[in-house]
Motif scaffolding. Structure first.
Motif, PDB file in Angstrom:
ATOM      1  N   ASP A 127      -9.918   3.775   3.523  1.00 41.96           N
ATOM      2  CA  ASP A 127      -8.645   4.305   3.032  1.00 41.96           C
ATOM      3  C   ASP A 127      -8.706   5.829   3.032  1.00 41.96           C
ATOM      4  O   ASP A 127      -9.347   6.428   2.172  1.00 41.96           O
ATOM      5  CB  ASP A 127      -8.360   3.788   1.622  1.00 41.96           C
ATOM      6  CG  ASP A 127      -6.969   4.179   1.125  1.00 41.96           C
ATOM      7  OD1 ASP A 127      -6.340   5.051   1.748  1.00 41.96           O
ATOM      8  OD2 ASP A 127      -6.525   3.599   0.113  1.00 41.96           O
ATOM      9  N   ALA A 158      -6.715   1.199   6.076  1.00 40.06           N
ATOM     10  CA  ALA A 158      -5.604   1.098   5.132  1.00 40.06           C
ATOM     11  C   ALA A 158      -4.359   1.790   5.679  1.00 40.06           C
ATOM     12  O   ALA A 158      -4.447   2.898   6.205  1.00 40.06           O
ATOM     13  CB  ALA A 158      -5.993   1.726   3.795  1.00 40.06           C
ATOM     14  N   PRO A 201     -10.256  -5.165   0.088  1.00 38.64           N
ATOM     15  CA  PRO A 201     -10.300  -3.768  -0.370  1.00 38.64           C
ATOM     16  C   PRO A 201     -11.651  -3.102  -0.174  1.00 38.64           C
ATOM     17  O   PRO A 201     -11.720  -1.932   0.223  1.00 38.64           O
ATOM     18  CB  PRO A 201      -9.945  -3.887  -1.854  1.00 38.64           C
ATOM     19  CG  PRO A 201      -9.103  -5.105  -1.941  1.00 38.64           C
ATOM     20  CD  PRO A 201      -9.682  -6.061  -0.929  1.00 38.64           C
ATOM     21  N   GLY A 207       0.781  -1.227   0.000  1.00 37.83           N
ATOM     22  CA  GLY A 207       0.000   0.000   0.000  1.00 37.83           C
ATOM     23  C   GLY A 207       0.811   1.274   0.000  1.00 37.83           C
ATOM     24  O   GLY A 207       0.268   2.357  -0.249  1.00 37.83           O
TER      25      GLY A 207
END
Length: 447
Positions: free
Chosen positions: A396, A321, A391, A117
């Motif tokens: 995020d 995230a 995901p 990431g």
């Protein structure tokens, strides 16, 4: 958490304090005192392997570091390597010519050492380049594809920490499985200790309430699409809608449990209050643990977990995230760029990163795999468990393309603070005001 320096464009000056004519020495500056010993330990290993000596110095706090870098850029005595705030400060320094483009140096075998990431942290992506195009942008002048840093530390915010001793006194021995359980735990600790049993958060910086608490909570309640719709143009899904009121009502349920005066505390002061036993809970990030340790708290006395989702929410177990927090940048005035690159790559090696993690109580950007828990210690490793998720179930904070281009989180956070902890507005009124402000952002972007 990324910040950008306010710098005027500079032409890289000749001369360098690190250039004593000795090609076997480097200098590095950092703004994080908690990183100094860890970096010195790594430097000792680096010298044994390469014969190159690295001198590490810290200048802080952040404002003093900024001033030091600005002044040294003008006088030509910058170090070889700078620790920088990732994906913000690094681009600002690159735009002014203080740091150099290292895109050709960072080959796949180097970038592949990092967590997936954050592998492109420091790279000028198309989105970053677009942000830099306005002439008044702090990063104006950078070019797509350039790279101005590599990641050193990573982590996330939205991490809740509890004082194990205070929690045990209230009968709490495990992290809550849901937001509702978290509220029950807050109720238990404040009932046990009305003065010091609440939750601290640096709400003087009002955006912390928005980005570290409300947003992950909203993501857990609504799921990705409906969460993003809160900032959309469609009134049926914005903050004034039923979904908006629902998440604001949920967030307002924390009102009875804020540590007294938390709205007057900045981030460091809120963390210090927790370390001093003035609150039973603290909301921060993976980066908070090192600061707590600096302030006398044993990391093993901390229970840590990601901000929990509502039990019946769309994503009851949201992941957080990881993002790059700090990085390494090579100055354009260094007389030893090859050695600087060697040092930066050395810090990315798993063995080096594992020791750095333990010495600094920080999550390194290097992928440690199964060795992570042993390297970082139980509490920091527990924090990184919040990274694990599919995901579609991962909040995020770096994804912002669903918001208006002119969006300003600080002004949005001002309204949220009026809901809680200031209790000046109810959820319906706050939702309407947030939706109105968001509409204004969209309108100004379309002019």
């Amino acid at each position: 958490m990324a910040t950008a320096l306010t710098l005027s464009p500079l032409t890289a000056c000749g001369g360098d304090a690190s250039d004593s004519g000795d090609a076997k020495s480097l200098t590095m500056w950092t703004f994080k005192q908690s990183h100094v010993q860890a970096l010195k330990n790594a430097a000792a290993d680096f010298e044994k392997q390469t014969g190159i000596k690295v001198s590490v110095k810290a200048y802080g706090p952040d404002d003093a570091y900024t001033t030091k870098v600005q002044a040294s850029a003008k006088t030509g005595d910058l170090p070889d390597v700078l620790e920088v705030h990732s994906d913000g400060e690094d681009f600002a320094l690159g735009a002014t010519g203080i740091t150099r483009d290292i895109a050709k140096d960072v080959t796949a075998d180097w970038s592949g050492l990092y967590q997936e990431g954050v592998q492109k942290s420091g790279v000028v992506t198309p989105a970053r380049y677009k942000e830099s195009e306005p002439s008044d942008s702090k990063t104006h002048g950078i070019k797509e594809g350039q790279r101005f840093s590599v990641p050193l530390t990573s982590g996330t915010f939205g991490i809740v920490m509890g004082n194990k001793k205070k929690l045990a006194e209230a009968g709490i021995t495990e992290p809550p499985a849901s937001y509702e359980e978290f509220l029950e735990d807050l109720k238990a600790t404040t009932a046990k200790d009305p003065k010091n049993g609440g939750v601290s958060l640096g709400l003087k910086v009002k955006a912390t309430g928005l980005t570290w608490s409300l947003q992950p909570l909203a993501f857990g309640e609504l799921g990705k699409e409906k969460y993003q719709a809160l900032w959309g143009k469609d009134a049926s899904g914005n903050f004034a809608s039923a979904n908006g009121r629902k998440v604001l009502d949920l967030y307002a349920r924390m009102q009875p449990y804020w540590m007294p005066g938390t709205q007057t505390l900045d981030i460091d002061a809120a963390d210090q209050a927790f370390a001093q036993g003035k609150s039973a809970w603290d909301i921060g990030g993976t980066f908070t643990l090192a600061f707590l340790q600096q302030n006398g708290m044993n990391p093993e006395d901390v229970m840590a977990f990601g901000f929990p989702g509502p039990e019946k929410g769309a994503v009851p177990k949201p992941a957080l995230a990881p993002l790059a927090l700090t990085g390494l940048a090579a100055t354009s005035t260094s007389k030893h760029p090859e050695n600087a690159a060697k040092w930066m790559k050395f810090l990315a090696q798993p063995k080096t990163a594992a020791r750095f993690a333990k010495d600094a109580t920080e999550v390194p950007s290097t992928e440690l795999g199964d060795d992570a828990a042993a390297a970082m210690g139980a509490t920091l490793a527990a924090m990184t468990k919040a990274f694990a998720g599919a995901p579609e179930n991962t909040y995020d904070p770096t994804v912002n393309d669903f918001r208006p281009p002119t969006y300003d989180q600080d002004s949005m956070a001002e309204i949220l603070a009026d809901l809680t902890p200031l209790k000046k507005k109810d959820a319906q009124t706050a939702g309407k005001d947030m939706a109105k402000l968001n509409d204004n952002f969209w309108a100004s972007a379309e002019k």
